[in-house]
Each structure stands twice: as C-alpha cells, then as structure tokens.
Design a protein around this motif. Structure first.
Motif, PDB file in Angstrom:
ATOM      1  N   SER A 141       0.811  -1.224   0.000  1.00  0.00           N
ATOM      2  CA  SER A 141       0.000   0.000   0.000  1.00  0.00           C
ATOM      3  C   SER A 141       0.845   1.275   0.000  1.00  0.00           C
ATOM      4  O   SER A 141       0.298   2.375  -0.083  1.00  0.00           O
ATOM      5  CB  SER A 141      -0.951   0.006   1.196  1.00  0.00           C
ATOM      6  N   SER A 153       3.126   4.159  -1.526  1.00  0.00           N
ATOM      7  CA  SER A 153       3.159   4.737  -2.869  1.00  0.00           C
ATOM      8  C   SER A 153       4.532   4.497  -3.487  1.00  0.00           C
ATOM      9  O   SER A 153       5.563   4.591  -2.816  1.00  0.00           O
ATOM     10  CB  SER A 153       2.838   6.229  -2.836  1.00  0.00           C
ATOM     11  N   VAL A 177       0.638   6.351  -7.005  1.00  0.00           N
ATOM     12  CA  VAL A 177       0.107   4.996  -7.135  1.00  0.00           C
ATOM     13  C   VAL A 177       0.835   4.077  -6.154  1.00  0.00           C
ATOM     14  O   VAL A 177       2.049   4.181  -5.989  1.00  0.00           O
ATOM     15  CB  VAL A 177       0.295   4.515  -8.594  1.00  0.00           C
ATOM     16  N   ASP A 178       0.101   3.171  -5.507  1.00  0.00           N
ATOM     17  CA  ASP A 178       0.744   2.229  -4.587  1.00  0.00           C
ATOM     18  C   ASP A 178       1.432   1.109  -5.373  1.00  0.00           C
ATOM     19  O   ASP A 178       1.214   0.940  -6.563  1.00  0.00           O
ATOM     20  CB  ASP A 178      -0.255   1.676  -3.560  1.00  0.00           C
ATOM     21  N   GLU A 199       1.043  -2.081  -5.280  1.00  0.00           N
ATOM     22  CA  GLU A 199       0.128  -3.092  -5.815  1.00  0.00           C
ATOM     23  C   GLU A 199      -0.410  -2.653  -7.174  1.00  0.00           C
ATOM     24  O   GLU A 199      -0.398  -3.417  -8.141  1.00  0.00           O
ATOM     25  CB  GLU A 199      -1.016  -3.343  -4.833  1.00  0.00           C
ATOM     26  N   THR A 200      -0.838  -1.403  -7.264  1.00  0.00           N
ATOM     27  CA  THR A 200      -1.356  -0.861  -8.523  1.00  0.00           C
ATOM     28  C   THR A 200      -0.230  -0.687  -9.539  1.00  0.00           C
ATOM     29  O   THR A 200      -0.413  -0.967 -10.727  1.00  0.00           O
ATOM     30  CB  THR A 200      -2.063   0.483  -8.271  1.00  0.00           C
ATOM     31  N   ALA A 238       0.289  -4.096 -10.920  1.00  0.00           N
ATOM     32  CA  ALA A 238      -0.927  -4.608 -11.564  1.00  0.00           C
ATOM     33  C   ALA A 238      -1.174  -3.913 -12.902  1.00  0.00           C
ATOM     34  O   ALA A 238      -1.673  -4.524 -13.845  1.00  0.00           O
ATOM     35  CB  ALA A 238      -2.135  -4.424 -10.644  1.00  0.00           C
ATOM     36  N   GLU A 239      -0.828  -2.632 -12.978  1.00  0.00           N
ATOM     37  CA  GLU A 239      -1.069  -1.855 -14.194  1.00  0.00           C
ATOM     38  C   GLU A 239       0.183  -1.688 -15.054  1.00  0.00           C
ATOM     39  O   GLU A 239       0.175  -0.928 -16.017  1.00  0.00           O
ATOM     40  CB  GLU A 239      -1.659  -0.492 -13.826  1.00  0.00           C
TER      41      GLU A 239
END
Length: 116
Positions: free
Chosen positions: A8, A10, A55-56, A58-59, A62-63
């Motif tokens: 979580s 950034s 953006v964290d 995880e993102t 993921a992205e």
C-alpha cells in the motif's frame, strides 16, 4: 491475512530512495529508470504519471504495461530470501525491482542487470 505494508506504500515515496541508493554508488537516475522500464514496460511519461498520482506498489505492478518475460532470469538473495523462490507474485515483483537496483548499486554492468 494482513498484507505487507509495502503493497500500500506509494511507489513515489520509494522511487527517490532507489535513485539515492544508485547515486551514492556513482550510478544515475537514468539507469534506475532504464531498469524500471525494462522490468515493467513503463516509459518515461507513464512512469511520471504513476509518480504524480502516488500509485501504490500493488497498482504499480498490476497496471504495468508488460512485465519483461526475462524476469525469471533474475535470481539470487534479496532481504534474506531467494527472489526466485518467493511464492507471492506481487512480493516477488517488488523484490525483482529491489534486486535489480541492488545490482546497479553494486556496480554491475547494465547488460548484466537487464539480462541481455
């Protein structure tokens, strides 16, 4: 089960630490960026967007536009674990990045870091 705190956090908060670690060893921000681009498929504009949007992790992963297919060539120890044996995919991706930045700071040539 509780997720690790790093998920979580950034990416923007850790990115300057990657740069600082590299610069302490006479390496450059451009080299850090090249590693990130190679690993994730981000480019300069999309990486800056990730940083600006805080953006964290995880993102961030993921992205990621496209994880490099050669990530399986990244092996060795990081934070007391063999990076290739980490079962949690996101943690493994984070540790891949850590491992590559460590290699940069240790003076490895970019060709070796990027598994060319």
């Amino acid at each position: 089960m509780k997720q690790p705190k790093i998920y979580s956090m950034s990416f923007a908060s850790v990115y300057p630490l990657y740069i600082k670690k590299a610069e302490k060893k006479e390496r450059t921000k451009a080299e850090v960026d090249e590693i990130i681009f190679w690993l994730t498929g981000y480019d300069e504009a999309s990486l800056q967007q990730v940083i600006d949007q805080k953006v964290d992790f995880e993102t961030f992963f993921a992205e990621a536009p496209e994880m490099n297919p050669n990530v399986t060539l990244i092996t060795g120890m990081i934070c007391g674990y063999r990076v290739e044996d980490i079962e949690e995919k996101l943690m493994q991706q984070i540790r891949y990045l850590d491992k590559l930045i460590d290699e940069l700071a240790k003076g490895k040539k970019m060709e070796k870091i990027l598994r060319k």
